[in-house]
Design a protein around this motif. Structure first.
Motif, PDB file in Angstrom:
ATOM      1  N   ILE A  59       0.866  -1.183   0.000  1.00 12.47           N
ATOM      2  CA  ILE A  59       0.000   0.000   0.000  1.00 12.47           C
ATOM      3  C   ILE A  59       0.900   1.230   0.000  1.00 12.47           C
ATOM      4  O   ILE A  59       1.820   1.343   0.828  1.00 12.47           O
ATOM      5  N   SER A  60       0.650   2.150  -0.925  1.00  8.51           N
ATOM      6  CA  SER A  60       1.417   3.393  -1.002  1.00  8.51           C
ATOM      7  C   SER A  60       0.538   4.545  -0.535  1.00  8.51           C
ATOM      8  O   SER A  60      -0.608   4.679  -0.974  1.00  8.51           O
ATOM      9  N   ILE A  61       1.070   5.370   0.354  1.00  6.10           N
ATOM     10  CA  ILE A  61       0.313   6.485   0.925  1.00  6.10           C
ATOM     11  C   ILE A  61       1.014   7.795   0.592  1.00  6.10           C
ATOM     12  O   ILE A  61       2.156   8.027   1.006  1.00  6.10           O
ATOM     13  N   ASP A  62       0.337   8.630  -0.184  1.00  2.00           N
ATOM     14  CA  ASP A  62       0.862   9.935  -0.597  1.00  2.00           C
ATOM     15  C   ASP A  62       2.190   9.824  -1.342  1.00  2.00           C
ATOM     16  O   ASP A  62       2.999  10.768  -1.331  1.00  2.00           O
ATOM     17  N   ASN A  63       2.439   8.688  -1.989  1.00  3.12           N
ATOM     18  CA  ASN A  63       3.708   8.448  -2.682  1.00  3.12           C
ATOM     19  C   ASN A  63       4.904   8.639  -1.756  1.00  3.12           C
ATOM     20  O   ASN A  63       6.013   8.901  -2.208  1.00  3.12           O
ATOM     21  N   TRP A  64       4.674   8.503  -0.471  1.00  2.49           N
ATOM     22  CA  TRP A  64       5.735   8.765   0.514  1.00  2.49           C
ATOM     23  C   TRP A  64       5.951   7.572   1.449  1.00  2.49           C
ATOM     24  O   TRP A  64       7.058   7.098   1.636  1.00  2.49           O
ATOM     25  N   LEU A  65       4.873   7.115   2.034  1.00  7.72           N
ATOM     26  CA  LEU A  65       4.950   6.017   2.998  1.00  7.72           C
ATOM     27  C   LEU A  65       4.441   4.747   2.322  1.00  7.72           C
ATOM     28  O   LEU A  65       3.412   4.784   1.636  1.00  7.72           O
ATOM     29  N   ARG A  66       5.158   3.637   2.503  1.00  8.63           N
ATOM     30  CA  ARG A  66       4.774   2.376   1.855  1.00  8.63           C
ATOM     31  C   ARG A  66       4.599   1.279   2.904  1.00  8.63           C
ATOM     32  O   ARG A  66       5.486   1.049   3.726  1.00  8.63           O
ATOM     33  N   ILE A  67       3.468   0.619   2.860  1.00  9.79           N
ATOM     34  CA  ILE A  67       3.206  -0.535   3.725  1.00  9.79           C
ATOM     35  C   ILE A  67       3.572  -1.787   2.938  1.00  9.79           C
ATOM     36  O   ILE A  67       3.093  -1.992   1.826  1.00  9.79           O
ATOM     37  N   VAL A  68       4.405  -2.629   3.508  1.00  9.77           N
ATOM     38  CA  VAL A  68       4.890  -3.814   2.804  1.00  9.77           C
ATOM     39  C   VAL A  68       3.839  -4.924   2.822  1.00  9.77           C
ATOM     40  O   VAL A  68       3.239  -5.209   3.855  1.00  9.77           O
ATOM     41  N   GLY A  69       3.624  -5.537   1.673  1.00  3.75           N
ATOM     42  CA  GLY A  69       2.718  -6.676   1.557  1.00  3.75           C
ATOM     43  C   GLY A  69       3.476  -7.902   1.094  1.00  3.75           C
ATOM     44  O   GLY A  69       4.559  -8.208   1.590  1.00  3.75           O
ATOM     45  N   ASP A 100       9.629   4.491   4.134  1.00  3.52           N
ATOM     46  CA  ASP A 100       9.229   5.742   3.506  1.00  3.52           C
ATOM     47  C   ASP A 100      10.259   6.153   2.461  1.00  3.52           C
ATOM     48  O   ASP A 100      11.330   5.552   2.351  1.00  3.52           O
ATOM     49  N   ILE A 101       9.949   7.172   1.734  1.00  3.79           N
ATOM     50  CA  ILE A 101      10.729   7.509   0.557  1.00  3.79           C
ATOM     51  C   ILE A 101      12.080   8.138   0.875  1.00  3.79           C
ATOM     52  O   ILE A 101      12.956   8.211   0.015  1.00  3.79           O
ATOM     53  N   VAL A 102      12.284   8.595   2.121  1.00  2.00           N
ATOM     54  CA  VAL A 102      13.563   9.207   2.472  1.00  2.00           C
ATOM     55  C   VAL A 102      14.475   8.267   3.263  1.00  2.00           C
ATOM     56  O   VAL A 102      15.479   8.683   3.829  1.00  2.00           O
ATOM     57  N   GLY A 103      14.099   6.981   3.329  1.00  2.00           N
ATOM     58  CA  GLY A 103      14.976   5.992   3.954  1.00  2.00           C
ATOM     59  C   GLY A 103      14.555   5.541   5.336  1.00  2.00           C
ATOM     60  O   GLY A 103      15.271   4.767   5.972  1.00  2.00           O
ATOM     61  N   CYS A 165       8.584  12.953  -5.382  1.00  2.00           N
ATOM     62  CA  CYS A 165       8.206  11.605  -4.955  1.00  2.00           C
ATOM     63  C   CYS A 165       7.415  10.852  -6.025  1.00  2.00           C
ATOM     64  O   CYS A 165       7.429   9.623  -6.055  1.00  2.00           O
ATOM     65  N   SER A 166       6.753  11.587  -6.902  1.00  2.00           N
ATOM     66  CA  SER A 166       5.969  10.943  -7.964  1.00  2.00           C
ATOM     67  C   SER A 166       6.866  10.215  -8.966  1.00  2.00           C
ATOM     68  O   SER A 166       6.398   9.384  -9.741  1.00  2.00           O
ATOM     69  N   LYS A 167       8.166  10.488  -8.924  1.00  2.00           N
ATOM     70  CA  LYS A 167       9.110   9.871  -9.862  1.00  2.00           C
ATOM     71  C   LYS A 167       9.681   8.552  -9.331  1.00  2.00           C
ATOM     72  O   LYS A 167      10.405   7.856 -10.029  1.00  2.00           O
ATOM     73  N   ALA A 168       9.363   8.222  -8.069  1.00  2.00           N
ATOM     74  CA  ALA A 168       9.934   7.018  -7.438  1.00  2.00           C
ATOM     75  C   ALA A 168       8.911   5.892  -7.384  1.00  2.00           C
ATOM     76  O   ALA A 168       7.741   6.113  -7.106  1.00  2.00           O
ATOM     77  N   GLU A 169       9.356   4.675  -7.640  1.00  2.00           N
ATOM     78  CA  GLU A 169       8.517   3.498  -7.550  1.00  2.00           C
ATOM     79  C   GLU A 169       8.461   2.998  -6.105  1.00  2.00           C
ATOM     80  O   GLU A 169       9.137   3.518  -5.227  1.00  2.00           O
ATOM     81  N   MET A 173      13.722   4.896  -3.268  1.00  2.00           N
ATOM     82  CA  MET A 173      13.758   5.966  -2.279  1.00  2.00           C
ATOM     83  C   MET A 173      14.512   7.154  -2.863  1.00  2.00           C
ATOM     84  O   MET A 173      15.133   7.039  -3.928  1.00  2.00           O
ATOM     85  N   ILE A 174      14.455   8.263  -2.170  1.00  2.00           N
ATOM     86  CA  ILE A 174      15.187   9.449  -2.606  1.00  2.00           C
ATOM     87  C   ILE A 174      16.404   9.642  -1.709  1.00  2.00           C
ATOM     88  O   ILE A 174      16.271   9.838  -0.499  1.00  2.00           O
ATOM     89  N   LEU A 175      17.570   9.542  -2.313  1.00  2.00           N
ATOM     90  CA  LEU A 175      18.827   9.770  -1.615  1.00  2.00           C
ATOM     91  C   LEU A 175      19.066  11.274  -1.548  1.00  2.00           C
ATOM     92  O   LEU A 175      19.103  11.957  -2.581  1.00  2.00           O
TER      93      LEU A 175
END
Length: 214
Positions: A59-69, A100-103, A165-169, A173-175
Motif C-alpha cells: 500500500i502506497s500512501i501519498d507516494n511517501w509512505l509504503r506498507i509492505v505486503g 518511507d521515501i527518504v529511507g 516523490c511521484s518519480k519514485a517506484e 527511495m530518494i537519496l
C-alpha cells in the motif's frame, strides 16, 4: 464474541482507506502467495498484518509512505524486506513492515529492545536511530492511513516533495545529500536522487553501525 477472519480484517482496512483524505494506492496480491509468505515469516493469517500480506502486494500512501505486503513481479514483499537482517546488525530482531521515501523504516520489535516488544518502531533517517512509536501494528496502519503523517514528517519534507516523490517506484527511495542526519543538510538545496531502497537502507544501516547507534 465474533472472531474476524482474514477477509473481515481486510474489509476493515479498505474502509479506513475509503474514509481517508490521503492519496492511497493498493497493489493487488495473490492469496496463495500471501499465505506462503506468512508461513515463511511465521505470522498469523488472522491479523491485520496477515490480511495485508494475503490480499495485497503493498500500500502506497501519498507516494511517501509504503506498507509492505507480499512479493510480486514489480516489487519486494515482507520476506525480501526482512532478508536484510542476515547481514545487518541495525535490523536484527526487527520485522520490517513499512518504509518511507527518504529511507525511514517501520518495524515490529521482536527482541532487539527489551521495551516496546511487539510495538512498531521507526528507524529515523535524520538520526539513524530506532524510536518506539508506542503503537501495535493495527494502530500503526490506522495512523498511516488516517493519522497526521504530515506533522510526523514536517522536518523531512521540502517544497516540491510531491513532484519529486511521484518519480519514485514502490521499492525506490530518494537519496538526499548532504544526508538528513548531517548538520550540513539543507532540504531545499540538498541534491536529491532516486535510488533503490536496497542502496539507501544499506547505506543508512552502515552509518548507524559506524556511529554506534545499533
Amino acid at each position: 464474541m465474533y472472531d474476524m477472519n482474514e477477509q473481515d480484517l481486510w474489509n476493515g482496512i479498505y474502509e479506513l482507506i475509503s474514509e481517508s483524505s490521503k492519496k492511497i494506492s493498493v497493489f493487488d496480491g495473490n492469496e496463495s502467495v500471501g499465505y506462503a509468505e506468512l508461513k515463511k515469516m511465521n505470522v498469523l493469517s488472522k491479523s491485520t498484518l496477515g490480511a495485508i500480506v494475503i490480499f495485497s502486494s503493498g500500500i502506497s500512501i501519498d507516494n511517501w509512505l509504503r506498507i509492505v505486503g507480499q512479493e510480486n513481479s514489480a516489487h519486494k514483499g515482507i520476506w525480501s524486506y526482512n532478508d536484510y537482517q542476515k547481514e545487518n546488525v541495525a535490523l536484527e530482531k526487527m520485522t520490517i513492515v513499512g518504509q518511507d521515501i527518504v529511507g525511514g523504516l517501520f518495524a515490529i520489535n521482536i527482541g532487539k529492545y527489551q521495551e516496546g516488544i511487539k510495538k512498531v518502531w521507526y528507524f529515523a533517517p535524520d538520526t539513524l536511530q530506532w524510536e518506539c512509536m508506542d503503537m501495535n501494528y493495527a494502530e500503526f496502519i490506522a495512523w498511516a492511513i488516517q493519522g497526521n503523517t504530515d506533522e510526523f514528517y514536517s522536518s523531512m519534507r521540502w517544497k516540491c516533495w510531491k513532484e519529486d516523490c511521484s518519480k519514485a517506484e514502490f521499492d525506490e527511495m530518494i537519496l538526499i545529500y548532504p544526508s538528513l542526519w548531517s548538520k550540513e543538510c539543507n532540504l531545499e538545496t540538498a541534491a536529491k536522487k532516486v535510488v533503490s531502497s536496497d542502496e539507501l537502507i544499506r547505506m543508512n544501516s552502515e552509518f548507524a553501525q559506524k556511529f554506534g547507534y545499533c
